[in-house]
Structure formats: structure tokens, C-alpha cells
Design a protein around this motif. Structure first.
Motif, PDB file in Angstrom:
ATOM      1  N   ARG A   1    -106.781 -33.262 -23.069  1.00  0.00           N
ATOM      2  CA  ARG A   1    -105.742 -32.871 -22.120  1.00  0.00           C
ATOM      3  C   ARG A   1    -104.796 -31.841 -22.737  1.00  0.00           C
ATOM      4  O   ARG A   1    -104.420 -30.855 -22.111  1.00  0.00           O
ATOM      5  N   ARG A   2    -104.449 -32.080 -24.002  1.00  0.00           N
ATOM      6  CA  ARG A   2    -103.566 -31.134 -24.697  1.00  0.00           C
ATOM      7  C   ARG A   2    -104.266 -29.790 -24.882  1.00  0.00           C
ATOM      8  O   ARG A   2    -103.640 -28.738 -24.784  1.00  0.00           O
ATOM      9  N   ALA A   3    -105.561 -29.862 -25.178  1.00  0.00           N
ATOM     10  CA  ALA A   3    -106.310 -28.609 -25.382  1.00  0.00           C
ATOM     11  C   ALA A   3    -106.358 -27.802 -24.075  1.00  0.00           C
ATOM     12  O   ALA A   3    -106.289 -26.575 -24.098  1.00  0.00           O
TER      13      ALA A   3
ATOM     14  N   LEU B   1    -102.158 -24.641 -40.576  1.00  0.00           N
ATOM     15  CA  LEU B   1    -102.287 -26.085 -40.343  1.00  0.00           C
ATOM     16  C   LEU B   1    -100.875 -26.643 -40.166  1.00  0.00           C
ATOM     17  O   LEU B   1    -100.164 -26.888 -41.131  1.00  0.00           O
ATOM     18  N   ASP B   2    -100.487 -26.761 -38.907  1.00  0.00           N
ATOM     19  CA  ASP B   2     -99.188 -27.356 -38.559  1.00  0.00           C
ATOM     20  C   ASP B   2     -99.512 -28.816 -38.248  1.00  0.00           C
ATOM     21  O   ASP B   2     -99.757 -29.189 -37.112  1.00  0.00           O
ATOM     22  N   ALA B   3     -99.548 -29.600 -39.292  1.00  0.00           N
ATOM     23  CA  ALA B   3    -100.260 -30.879 -39.235  1.00  0.00           C
ATOM     24  C   ALA B   3     -99.508 -31.959 -38.461  1.00  0.00           C
ATOM     25  O   ALA B   3     -98.274 -31.974 -38.452  1.00  0.00           O
TER      26      ALA B   3
ATOM     27  N   ARG C   1    -106.730 -34.718 -45.803  1.00  0.00           N
ATOM     28  CA  ARG C   1    -108.100 -34.464 -45.319  1.00  0.00           C
ATOM     29  C   ARG C   1    -108.162 -33.138 -44.555  1.00  0.00           C
ATOM     30  O   ARG C   1    -109.099 -32.358 -44.676  1.00  0.00           O
ATOM     31  N   MET C   2    -107.134 -32.908 -43.748  1.00  0.00           N
ATOM     32  CA  MET C   2    -107.114 -31.655 -42.963  1.00  0.00           C
ATOM     33  C   MET C   2    -106.969 -30.443 -43.876  1.00  0.00           C
ATOM     34  O   MET C   2    -107.603 -29.409 -43.651  1.00  0.00           O
ATOM     35  N   LEU C   3    -106.136 -30.565 -44.908  1.00  0.00           N
ATOM     36  CA  LEU C   3    -105.957 -29.441 -45.835  1.00  0.00           C
ATOM     37  C   LEU C   3    -107.273 -29.133 -46.549  1.00  0.00           C
ATOM     38  O   LEU C   3    -107.651 -27.962 -46.695  1.00  0.00           O
TER      39      LEU C   3
ATOM     40  N   LEU D   1    -107.527 -25.033 -32.454  1.00  0.00           N
ATOM     41  CA  LEU D   1    -108.176 -26.341 -32.304  1.00  0.00           C
ATOM     42  C   LEU D   1    -107.147 -27.390 -31.902  1.00  0.00           C
ATOM     43  O   LEU D   1    -105.985 -27.337 -32.307  1.00  0.00           O
ATOM     44  N   GLU D   2    -107.616 -28.370 -31.128  1.00  0.00           N
ATOM     45  CA  GLU D   2    -106.778 -29.508 -30.744  1.00  0.00           C
ATOM     46  C   GLU D   2    -107.709 -30.671 -30.431  1.00  0.00           C
ATOM     47  O   GLU D   2    -108.711 -30.508 -29.732  1.00  0.00           O
ATOM     48  N   ILE D   3    -107.348 -31.845 -30.939  1.00  0.00           N
ATOM     49  CA  ILE D   3    -108.279 -32.974 -30.816  1.00  0.00           C
ATOM     50  C   ILE D   3    -108.233 -33.637 -29.433  1.00  0.00           C
ATOM     51  O   ILE D   3    -109.233 -34.175 -28.977  1.00  0.00           O
TER      52      ILE D   3
ATOM     53  N   ALA E   1    -111.461 -29.985 -30.827  1.00  0.00           N
ATOM     54  CA  ALA E   1    -112.174 -30.246 -32.085  1.00  0.00           C
ATOM     55  C   ALA E   1    -111.262 -30.986 -33.048  1.00  0.00           C
ATOM     56  O   ALA E   1    -110.036 -30.936 -32.940  1.00  0.00           O
ATOM     57  N   ASP E   2    -111.913 -31.656 -34.000  1.00  0.00           N
ATOM     58  CA  ASP E   2    -111.205 -32.418 -35.012  1.00  0.00           C
ATOM     59  C   ASP E   2    -111.016 -31.527 -36.244  1.00  0.00           C
ATOM     60  O   ASP E   2    -112.007 -31.050 -36.823  1.00  0.00           O
ATOM     61  N   ALA E   3    -109.775 -31.329 -36.632  1.00  0.00           N
ATOM     62  CA  ALA E   3    -109.494 -30.418 -37.751  1.00  0.00           C
ATOM     63  C   ALA E   3    -109.970 -30.966 -39.090  1.00  0.00           C
ATOM     64  O   ALA E   3    -110.009 -30.222 -40.072  1.00  0.00           O
ATOM     65  N   THR E   4    -110.345 -32.235 -39.149  1.00  0.00           N
ATOM     66  CA  THR E   4    -110.912 -32.709 -40.416  1.00  0.00           C
ATOM     67  C   THR E   4    -112.388 -32.290 -40.526  1.00  0.00           C
ATOM     68  O   THR E   4    -112.973 -32.383 -41.588  1.00  0.00           O
TER      69      THR E   4
ATOM     70  N   LEU F   1    -105.287 -24.851 -36.664  1.00  0.00           N
ATOM     71  CA  LEU F   1    -106.167 -26.025 -36.663  1.00  0.00           C
ATOM     72  C   LEU F   1    -105.614 -27.245 -35.928  1.00  0.00           C
ATOM     73  O   LEU F   1    -106.359 -28.187 -35.662  1.00  0.00           O
ATOM     74  N   ALA F   2    -104.333 -27.265 -35.662  1.00  0.00           N
ATOM     75  CA  ALA F   2    -103.731 -28.396 -34.920  1.00  0.00           C
ATOM     76  C   ALA F   2    -102.707 -27.769 -33.985  1.00  0.00           C
ATOM     77  O   ALA F   2    -101.521 -27.755 -34.266  1.00  0.00           O
ATOM     78  N   ALA F   3    -103.186 -27.238 -32.882  1.00  0.00           N
ATOM     79  CA  ALA F   3    -102.434 -26.164 -32.231  1.00  0.00           C
ATOM     80  C   ALA F   3    -101.579 -26.565 -31.033  1.00  0.00           C
ATOM     81  O   ALA F   3    -100.636 -25.864 -30.694  1.00  0.00           O
ATOM     82  N   ALA F   4    -101.899 -27.677 -30.361  1.00  0.00           N
ATOM     83  CA  ALA F   4    -101.130 -27.997 -29.150  1.00  0.00           C
ATOM     84  C   ALA F   4     -99.761 -28.551 -29.541  1.00  0.00           C
ATOM     85  O   ALA F   4     -99.636 -29.147 -30.606  1.00  0.00           O
ATOM     86  N   PRO F   5     -98.743 -28.393 -28.705  1.00  0.00           N
ATOM     87  CA  PRO F   5     -98.768 -27.745 -27.399  1.00  0.00           C
ATOM     88  C   PRO F   5     -98.923 -26.233 -27.431  1.00  0.00           C
ATOM     89  O   PRO F   5     -99.228 -25.635 -26.421  1.00  0.00           O
ATOM     90  N   GLY F   6     -98.694 -25.592 -28.578  1.00  0.00           N
ATOM     91  CA  GLY F   6     -99.116 -24.202 -28.658  1.00  0.00           C
ATOM     92  C   GLY F   6     -98.027 -23.178 -28.906  1.00  0.00           C
ATOM     93  O   GLY F   6     -98.302 -21.975 -28.843  1.00  0.00           O
ATOM     94  N   GLY F   7     -96.815 -23.634 -29.192  1.00  0.00           N
ATOM     95  CA  GLY F   7     -95.727 -22.677 -29.420  1.00  0.00           C
ATOM     96  C   GLY F   7     -96.080 -21.665 -30.507  1.00  0.00           C
ATOM     97  O   GLY F   7     -95.941 -20.456 -30.303  1.00  0.00           O
ATOM     98  N   LYS F   8     -96.567 -22.164 -31.633  1.00  0.00           N
ATOM     99  CA  LYS F   8     -96.826 -21.230 -32.752  1.00  0.00           C
ATOM    100  C   LYS F   8     -98.038 -20.350 -32.438  1.00  0.00           C
ATOM    101  O   LYS F   8     -98.020 -19.154 -32.720  1.00  0.00           O
ATOM    102  N   ALA F   9     -99.063 -20.944 -31.848  1.00  0.00           N
ATOM    103  CA  ALA F   9    -100.240 -20.131 -31.503  1.00  0.00           C
ATOM    104  C   ALA F   9     -99.836 -19.023 -30.522  1.00  0.00           C
ATOM    105  O   ALA F   9    -100.298 -17.876 -30.633  1.00  0.00           O
TER     106      ALA F   9
HETATM  107  C1  LIG Z   1     -97.429 -30.954 -34.993  1.00  0.00           C
HETATM  108  S1  LIG Z   1     -98.446 -30.795 -33.627  1.00  0.00           S
HETATM  109  C2  LIG Z   1     -98.809 -29.080 -33.621  1.00  0.00           C
HETATM  110  C3  LIG Z   1     -97.770 -28.252 -32.942  1.00  0.00           C
HETATM  111  C4  LIG Z   1     -98.244 -26.842 -32.643  1.00  0.00           C
HETATM  112  N1  LIG Z   1     -98.679 -26.158 -33.840  1.00  0.00           N
HETATM  113  C5  LIG Z   1     -97.193 -26.017 -31.946  1.00  0.00           C
HETATM  114  O1  LIG Z   1     -96.586 -25.138 -32.548  1.00  0.00           O
HETATM  115  O2  LIG Z   1     -96.976 -26.249 -30.768  1.00  0.00           O
HETATM  116  C6  LIG Z   1     -99.965 -31.436 -34.186  1.00  0.00           C
HETATM  117  C7  LIG Z   1    -101.075 -31.377 -33.157  1.00  0.00           C
HETATM  118  O3  LIG Z   1    -102.277 -31.757 -33.818  1.00  0.00           O
HETATM  119  C8  LIG Z   1    -103.062 -32.528 -32.950  1.00  0.00           C
HETATM  120  N2  LIG Z   1    -104.003 -33.293 -33.793  1.00  0.00           N
HETATM  121  C9  LIG Z   1    -103.858 -34.520 -34.329  1.00  0.00           C
HETATM  122  N3  LIG Z   1    -104.947 -34.850 -35.060  1.00  0.00           N
HETATM  123  C10 LIG Z   1    -105.785 -33.788 -34.991  1.00  0.00           C
HETATM  124  C11 LIG Z   1    -107.069 -33.517 -35.530  1.00  0.00           C
HETATM  125  N4  LIG Z   1    -107.702 -34.394 -36.322  1.00  0.00           N
HETATM  126  N5  LIG Z   1    -107.636 -32.345 -35.234  1.00  0.00           N
HETATM  127  C12 LIG Z   1    -107.018 -31.433 -34.452  1.00  0.00           C
HETATM  128  N6  LIG Z   1    -105.806 -31.629 -33.910  1.00  0.00           N
HETATM  129  C13 LIG Z   1    -105.190 -32.795 -34.188  1.00  0.00           C
HETATM  130  C14 LIG Z   1    -102.047 -33.351 -32.202  1.00  0.00           C
HETATM  131  O4  LIG Z   1    -102.571 -33.855 -30.995  1.00  0.00           O
HETATM  132  C15 LIG Z   1    -100.923 -32.329 -31.987  1.00  0.00           C
HETATM  133  O5  LIG Z   1    -101.101 -31.658 -30.790  1.00  0.00           O
END
Ligand SMILES: C[S@@+](CC[C@H](N)C(=O)[O-])C[C@H]1O[C@@H](n2cnc3c(N)ncnc32)[C@H](O)[C@@H]1O
Length: 473
Positions: free
Chosen positions: A310-312, A350-352, A384-386, A305-307, A333-336, A283-291
Motif C-alpha cells: 500500500r505504501r509502495a 538507506l533511510d532506514a 542487515r539492510m546496510l 524500494l518499499e516493503i 521489495a525487501d531492502a534486505t 532502499l526504504a523509500a515510502a512515504p517518499g519525501g526524500k525520493a
Molecule cells: C523511515 S521510513 C522512510 C522514509 C522515506 N525515506 C521518506 O523520506 O519519506 C522507512 C520505510 O521503510 C519501509 N521498510 C521497512 N522495512 C523495509 C524493508 N525490509 N525493505 C524495504 N522497506 C522497508 C517502511 O515501511 C517505511 O516506509
């Protein structure tokens, strides 16, 4: 738009995310092996320029990566990394050394002048240069960069600082005082001292090999042929710990044979690794290592998902390279308010976004950016994200919550509150999922077992991760 010209709003919001970009970390740059020889004074001028830009909001890893290319000699590139990273790590303590000598205070100076003063003291103390040489080289760099007036000011201050015994910078002052007090309250004095020391060390390069490129042995051999020594990681089946060399400068890296990630991040990905055939939402995936690591598993598909657009985009490119066609999608997208169907995912990660206080080794400037109010602000957003993540999990499925923060409110406090609000979930012991890979890294509070990677003992970022299982019925 390049990374260095991001709008201030996005930059400010990024500053609270605690992320690390795979493959962009300077930590594999041979930072620990610098033998500077006689570097061009241009290296110090570039270091001052980078330090000033970091004060204005840029990230050092991105600047170091692009600006290092200006220097052909690898020793100069390494020296640039050493100068910038040591100055950033020690900045709080260097400022304490400088403060009595700067009339009117450091805050009134231009960032370039402040940067040069810090660089001068860093060279004479933590980098072990003779004060006279540290002073002369810094003043010439300032002159090359800003002309005679700022160079005169830097000269006058450094002369005074170096006129007696140069005071040793205090490691405790490298962490903001309010945060240091928090750590002492939560972790005690002795562990806080070790956390401070850990935050002063370079991050250890770690990589996760692609199993479809011959496995980690083949990739270790390919790296060895390019002068990079590795050893198999104990805690990760695809992991290699880099012992010598710069993996990001190799052909193997250019081919995409591995990801450069933190070992703690790789373990969090292992904790979220789904059973065969399950669908995954990150749900909060960029830069994307875990995904990207999850995409290497036997999942049915990943939606990430990534809000930030550019990061997405960068995330989409990474997943396109890593996952078979159609298996992974990146969505802005917004994870909330995730635009995803309820109860359809076997695993939700959720790697918040968080305060990032567990990432100071990797992102040295983060410690200067985090503010006390970030912690409750991040905690509110995480809750909120959880709450938005919970309904996505299929009955019997898993929700993995992680933060790279050492703060209670963002980690175990968040997990405790989540379980109170969501009795349909129960915590799962990470040791049951990770086996020996979790040895020594599982803690328990209030009956909730969780994974805690430890910068002070394990040379990883400080993650807290909890796996919740959704009751089947
Ligand atoms: C801790 S990083 C995630 C790292 C990622 N899981 C990885 O392994 O590379 C949190 C990410 O959540 C994004 N983010 C922040 N608020 C968000 C939201 N409301 N919805 C989705 N993504 C969000 C940030 O821009 C950031 O890229």
C-alpha cells in the motif's frame, strides 16, 4: 483499504518505522494559532474519540486530517488539533496527575474514559482553561459520546482532581522513563531537558518548493496570496519555513507546487543528492519525501524500494507526479534482499526504519509506542539492510545512511560497525557536501563525521545521517 483500517500487523510494523507522510502532517494546521472562541461540544467529543482510536493503534495525523473535515468552522478544526495533540504530547505527565485519583488504576478503564480524563486535565493545565470549565466541557463531551455512566465516572474523578490545587504536569514524565534515562546517559541532563521541551512543541511546518514551478520565490508569492507567510530556508535552496497559515489548505498544495516535509529530512535528501547523471537507489523509500526531493535533481533515474504494497502504491503515485516519465520507479521489495544489480548506483540512500525517537514533535503518539526492545531489534534490521546496500554502490559512489532516531545503536554506533565490516567504504564529512547548510549540525565520533539535526535547537526532527564513499578501486 483506508489508512484507518490497516491490519494490526502492518500497523505494528509501521509503528517502528519513524516515517512521516508528506502532506499529511497536521502541523501546518495552525495549531499554534488556535483561538477556540466557543467551540461546539462536538469538538471535544471528537477529540476523545480520536484519542481512544490512537490508543488502539491509529495515527493521530491521519485521523485529524479526515475528522477535521466534519467541522466547517476553521476555529473548530484548529481547536480539535490543539486538544488532541496537546493531550497526546502530555499524556505521560497527565497520567501521573490522574493516577492517585483513579481507584484500581487508569489501565483498567475503557480507552474513551481514559482519553476524557486526560483531556480534562490537559485543558485545566497545559491549555490554561479554568478547571470548572475544563471539567464541565469534558463531562458533557463524554456524555454525548458514551452516555451517562462513563460521564459520571469522568465527572467524579475530575471533581476530585480539581478539588484542590491542580498539580502541574511534569514535562520529564512525557517521555517514557526508560527512554528518559537513556537520553540522560547519552546527552546529559541539560540537553535531555531541552529534548523533552522540544518534543512538547508543535512541529514547525517546512516545505520544499518544486524548482520547475517557478522556484521558491514564485511559490512563496503564490502562498502569500493565499494567506500563508513563509521565509526562505537558510539550509535548503528550495526550502521555505512557514511562519503563518496552513499551507496544506492552499491551491498551491493541491497543485503539487511543494512538498511538506521536515527540514531535517530535507537536509538528509541534500546529503544524498547525487551528481548529475547518476542513478539513485532509495532502499526504504515510502512515504517518499526524500525520493521526491531527489527526483527534483539532475539524476539519471531513481528506483525506490518499499516493503509494504500500500505504501509502495502511494510512493509510486507521488513519484509519478514529481518526476518526468520514466525517471523514477517504485518497487515493492525487501531492502534486505534488494532485487537490484550490483555496483550500478552512484548513490544509494538507506533511510532506514528505526525507533523514531527523533520524531516526537511530529508524531506525538510515537513516544507511547516505542519499547526498549525496539532499539536492538531495529539496529539488527538496519545492519542487515546496510550490508545489503553496500554491494549496490558503484566504485567511487556514495551510500547515505540515515535514521530519525536519537539512539546511539541506530545512528553512529551503526555507522561504526558498518565501517568495521566494510573497509571498502570511508566516511565523508557532510560539511564538504552541504557547505554552510550544515553549519552547527556536524558532529564527529570515533573519527566519523556525521550530520545530526537537532530538535532541541533547530526545530527539526532528530536525524543522524552518515555519507560513506566507496573506494574507487
Ligand atoms: C523511515 S521510513 C522512510 C522514509 C522515506 N525515506 C521518506 O523520506 O519519506 C522507512 C520505510 O521503510 C519501509 N521498510 C521497512 N522495512 C523495509 C524493508 N525490509 N525493505 C524495504 N522497506 C522497508 C517502511 O515501511 C517505511 O516506509
Amino acid at each position: 483499504m483506508n489508512d484507518e483500517a490497516r491490519p494490526p500487523e502492518e500497523e505494528r510494523r509501521d509503528a517502528a518505522t519513524g516515517d512521516t507522510e508528506p502532506g499529511t502532517s497536521p502541523t501546518g494546521s495552525g495549531e499554534t494559532e488556535a483561538r477556540p472562541g466557543k467551540p461546539d461540544p462536538g469538538v471535544r467529543a471528537e477529540a476523545i474519540r480520536i484519542l481512544a482510536e490512537v490508543e488502539r493503534g491509529a495515527w493521530s495525523d491521519r485521523l485529524l486530517q479526515s475528522r477535521s473535515r466534519r467541522f466547517e468552522d476553521p476555529r473548530e478544526r484548529r481547536f480539535l488539533n490543539v486538544l488532541v495533540l496537546a493531550t497526546l504530547r502530555w499524556q505521560g505527565a497527565l497520567d501521573r496527575v490522574l493516577a492517585p485519583f483513579v481507584h484500581g488504576g487508569l489501565a483498567r478503564l475503557r480507552p474513551e474514559v481514559r482519553a476524557a480524563l486526560r483531556l480534562g486535565v490537559a485543558q485545566a493545565t497545559v491549555l490554561g482553561k479554568q478547571p470548572a470549565i475544563a471539567g464541565d466541557t469534558t463531562v458533557s463531551a463524554m456524555r454525548a459520546l458514551g452516555g451517562p455512566r462513563p460521564a459520571g465516572l469522568v465527572n467524579a474523578v475530575l471533581r476530585q482532581v480539581f478539588s484542590g490545587d491542580v498539580p502541574e504536569p511534569d514535562p520529564a514524565a512525557t517521555i517514557p522513563a526508560w527512554l528518559h534515562r537513556r537520553w540522560v546517559l547519552r546527552y546529559g541532563k541539560e540537553r535531555t531537558e531541552r529534548l523533552v521541551q522540544a518534543a512538547l512543541r508543535p512541529a514547525r511546518p517546512f516545505l520544499v518548493a518544486r524548482p520547475d514551478r517557478g522556484g521558491r520565490e514564485a511559490i512563496a508569492d503564490a502562498l502569500a496570496r493565499e494567506g500563508v507567510e513563509t521565509r526562505p530556508a537558510r539550509r535548503h535552496p528550495w526550502g521555505l519555513v512557514v511562519q503563518k497559515g496552513a499551507p496544506q489548505l492552499t491551491e498551491a498544495f493541491a497543485r503539487g507546487d511543494f512538498l511538506l516535509v521536515d527540514e531535517g529530512a530535507a537536509l538528509v535528501a541534500s546529503l544524498a543528492m547525487p551528481a548529475d547523471g547518476q542513478a539513485v537507489a532509495d532502499l526504504a523509500a515510502a512515504p517518499g519525501g526524500k525520493a521526491a526531493i531527489l527526483a527534483q535533481g539532475e539524476t539519471a533515474g531513481i528506483v525506490a524500494l518499499e516493503i509494504f504494497p500500500r505504501r509502495a502504491r502511494n510512493l509510486a503515485a507521488l513519484l509519478a507526479e514529481r518526476a518526468p516519465a520514466g525517471k523514477a520507479a517504485a518497487v515493492v521489495a525487501d531492502a534486505t534482499r534488494p532485487p537490484l544489480p550490483a555496483e550500478r548506483f552512484g548513490t544509494v540512500l538507506l533511510d532506514a526504519p528505526c525507533s523514531g525517537t527523533g520524531t516526537f514533535r511530529r508524531r506525538p503518539e510515537k513516544r507511547h509506542r516505542v519499547r526498549p526492545e525496539d532499539i536492538p531489534d531495529c539496529a539488527k534490521r538496519q545492519a542487515r539492510m546496510l550490508d545489503a546496500a553496500a554491494p549496490l554502490v558503484a566504485p567511487g559512489g556514495a551510500l547515505v545512511y540515515a535514521v530519525c532516531s536519537l539512539e546511539e545503536e541506530e545512528g553512529i554506533g551503526q555507522a561504526r560497525a558498518f565501517l568495521e565490516r566494510h573497509p571498502e567504504f570511508v566516511p565523508v564529512d557532510p560539511a564538504g557536501v552541504l557547505g554552510h547548510a550544515a553549519d552547527g549540525l556536524v558532529a564527529e565520533e570515533d573519527g566519523i563525521p556525521y550530520l545530526a539535526t537537532r530538535p532541541e535547537d533547530e526545530d527539526t526532527d532528530g536525524f543522524v545521517a552518515v555519507r560513506f564513499a566507496r573506494r574507487a578501486g
